[in-house]
Design a protein around this motif. Structure first.
Motif, PDB file in Angstrom:
ATOM      1  N   GLY A  16       0.826  -1.202   0.000  1.00 15.75           N
ATOM      2  CA  GLY A  16       0.000   0.000   0.000  1.00 15.75           C
ATOM      3  C   GLY A  16       0.854   1.243   0.000  1.00 15.75           C
ATOM      4  O   GLY A  16       0.507   2.240  -0.625  1.00 15.75           O
ATOM      5  N   SER A  17       1.973   1.207   0.688  1.00 14.92           N
ATOM      6  CA  SER A  17       2.904   2.337   0.692  1.00 14.92           C
ATOM      7  C   SER A  17       4.138   2.070  -0.167  1.00 14.92           C
ATOM      8  O   SER A  17       4.860   2.994  -0.538  1.00 14.92           O
ATOM      9  N   GLU A  18       4.379   0.793  -0.492  1.00 12.81           N
ATOM     10  CA  GLU A  18       5.514   0.409  -1.324  1.00 12.81           C
ATOM     11  C   GLU A  18       5.118  -0.765  -2.210  1.00 12.81           C
ATOM     12  O   GLU A  18       4.276  -1.586  -1.833  1.00 12.81           O
ATOM     13  N   HIS A  19       5.749  -0.835  -3.370  1.00 15.48           N
ATOM     14  CA  HIS A  19       5.574  -1.981  -4.260  1.00 15.48           C
ATOM     15  C   HIS A  19       6.961  -2.567  -4.530  1.00 15.48           C
ATOM     16  O   HIS A  19       7.809  -1.919  -5.148  1.00 15.48           O
ATOM     17  N   HIS A  20       7.190  -3.783  -4.038  1.00 17.43           N
ATOM     18  CA  HIS A  20       8.457  -4.462  -4.220  1.00 17.43           C
ATOM     19  C   HIS A  20       8.327  -5.500  -5.336  1.00 17.43           C
ATOM     20  O   HIS A  20       7.339  -6.241  -5.387  1.00 17.43           O
ATOM     21  N   VAL A  21       9.324  -5.559  -6.204  1.00 17.37           N
ATOM     22  CA  VAL A  21       9.364  -6.551  -7.272  1.00 17.37           C
ATOM     23  C   VAL A  21      10.731  -7.216  -7.272  1.00 17.37           C
ATOM     24  O   VAL A  21      11.761  -6.523  -7.276  1.00 17.37           O
ATOM     25  N   LEU A  22      10.744  -8.530  -7.272  1.00 20.35           N
ATOM     26  CA  LEU A  22      11.967  -9.289  -7.492  1.00 20.35           C
ATOM     27  C   LEU A  22      11.839  -9.957  -8.850  1.00 20.35           C
ATOM     28  O   LEU A  22      10.988 -10.836  -9.049  1.00 20.35           O
ATOM     29  N   ASP A  23      12.665  -9.555  -9.796  1.00 18.72           N
ATOM     30  CA  ASP A  23      12.653 -10.086 -11.158  1.00 18.72           C
ATOM     31  C   ASP A  23      14.023 -10.695 -11.419  1.00 18.72           C
ATOM     32  O   ASP A  23      14.986  -9.974 -11.710  1.00 18.72           O
ATOM     33  N   GLY A  24      14.114 -12.012 -11.271  1.00 15.14           N
ATOM     34  CA  GLY A  24      15.422 -12.643 -11.343  1.00 15.14           C
ATOM     35  C   GLY A  24      16.260 -12.246 -10.145  1.00 15.14           C
ATOM     36  O   GLY A  24      15.944 -12.578  -9.004  1.00 15.14           O
ATOM     37  N   LEU A  25      17.320 -11.482 -10.399  1.00 18.75           N
ATOM     38  CA  LEU A  25      18.173 -10.986  -9.320  1.00 18.75           C
ATOM     39  C   LEU A  25      18.007  -9.484  -9.111  1.00 18.75           C
ATOM     40  O   LEU A  25      18.766  -8.890  -8.336  1.00 18.75           O
ATOM     41  N   THR A  26      17.031  -8.872  -9.759  1.00 19.73           N
ATOM     42  CA  THR A  26      16.823  -7.432  -9.648  1.00 19.73           C
ATOM     43  C   THR A  26      15.666  -7.143  -8.708  1.00 19.73           C
ATOM     44  O   THR A  26      14.538  -7.587  -8.937  1.00 19.73           O
TER      45      THR A  26
END
Length: 280
Positions: free
Chosen positions: A228-238
Motif C-alpha cells: 500500500g505504501s511500497e511496491h516491491h518486485v523481485l525479477d530474477g536478481l533485480t
C-alpha cells in the motif's frame, strides 16, 4: 449439481483465511456482503498475500483446487500468481454472499500485438446495489480496492492511480482497459471483456503460464509484495522498490541473497531445501 460458477466457498476455512489477511471475525455473519466489506477484503488480501511464481521455478505444478490453495496461500503462508489469488478470493466472496463471475484479461503494458488471455480477474456484484465491481487481486500491484465498472472511472488509492475505459472492439463487443499511472504517464495494464470464465478456463490458462517457454514465469524467479505504501518486485536478481509518487530504487542481488530477501521483504518463507535450490 455443481453451479456454473461454483467457487466452493462452502469448503473454505473462513476463519483461517481471515486471519491470514489480518481481518478479525471468524464467521460469515461478521462480514456482511456490503461494499465496505468488499473494499476491506480486497485491501487486506492484496497487502497480505504476495505474488510469486516460485513453485514453477522449483519444478512443481500449480494445482488450483481449493484445498491446495488453502494449504499453500493460507496455511503455509506462501504467495501465488493471479489464478491462485483469484480463485481463493472468489471462494471467500462467494462464502460471504457476493456474486462472483470469473473474467480473463490480456496483459498489455503498452504492447501493440495481441497477447494471450492469461490474467484472472473477478466481476463482483453486491447484494442490493446496482452495478458491478472489478476485483483484481492477483496482479501484484493493486488496486488496493475494487473498481466500479464505469467507463472513465478514475481512482486514487493511497497515491496509486487507476483508470478504466471501455470501447467497442471486434463483433461489437465491449472491451475494457485498466490503466495505471506511472512516471511516464498512463499505461494500459491489461484489457478484458465481461465474457464469463469458469474454473476450467483458469486451469487451461494456468497451464500455459506455468509450462510454456513463451511464458515469462518459466524463466526466472518473480515475486511482488504490495504493502500500500511500497511496491516491491523481485525479477530474477533485480529487486525494485516503487513508491506511489513513481520514485524507485533498484538493487542487484547475488543468488545467495535471494532467499533472505524473499523472507524479509516479500514475506515468503521457504524450506531449507528450496532456499538452497534458489541459491544455485
Amino acid at each position: 449439481m455443481e453451479r456454473s460458477h461454483d467457487w466452493h466457498g462452502d469448503a473454505l476455512d473462513l476463519s483461517a483465511y481471515l486471519e491470514r489477511i489480518g481481518l478479525s471475525g471468524d464467521r460469515a455473519g461478521e462480514h456482511a456482503p456490503t461494499l465496505d466489506t468488499l473494499r476491506a477484503l480486497q485491501r487486506a488480501h492484496v497487502t497480505a498475500i504476495p505474488f510469486e511464481n516460485l513453485e514453477i521455478i522449483l519444478g512443481r505444478s500449480i494445482p488450483l483446487d481449493l484445498p491446495s490453495l488453502q494449504d499453500k496461500l493460507v496455511r503455509r503462508r506462501r504467495g501465488g500468481y493471479c489464478y491462485e489469488h483469484a480463485i481463493l478470493f472468489a471462494a471467500a466472496l462467494e462464502r460471504l454472499g457476493f456474486g462472483v463471475v470469473g473474467l480473463h484479461g490480456r496483459v498489455t503494458l503498452g504492447a501493440t500485438s495481441p497477447r494471450p488471455a492469461t490474467h484472472a480477474l473477478l466481476h463482483v456484484t453486491v447484494p442490493g446495489l446496482d452495478g458491478a465491481w472489478l476485483c483484481d487481486v492477483g496482479f501484484g500491484s493493486g488496486p488496493l480496492e475494487p473498481l466500479e465498472l464505469k467507463d472513465g472511472l478514475e481512482a486514487d488509492q493511497d497515491g496509486w492511480r487507476f483508470r478504466l475505459e471501455r470501447r467497442t472492439a471486434e463483433l461489437d463487443t465491449g472491451l475494457w482497459t485498466l490503466h495505471q499511472l506511472d512516471p511516464e504517464g498512463w499505461i494500459d495494464r491489461h484489457t478484458f471483456t465481461v465474457h464469463p470464465q469458469y474454473l476450467i478456463d483458469y486451469v487451461v490458462g494456468s497451464h500455459f503460464v506455468a509450462t510454456s517457454p513463451r511464458s515469462p514465469f518459466t524463466t526466472r524467479p518473480f515475486a511482488q509484495r504490495f504493502t500500500g505504501s511500497e511496491h516491491h518486485v523481485l525479477d530474477g536478481l533485480t529487486w525494485t522498490t516503487t513508491l506511489p509518487d513513481g520514485s524507485r530504487s533498484v538493487q542487484e542481488l547475488k543468488p545467495d541473497q535471494v532467499p533472505d530477501v524473499l523472507d524479509d521483504v516479500f514475506d515468503i518463507s521457504l524450506s531449507p531445501d528450496d532456499r538452497d535450490r534458489l541459491r544455485s
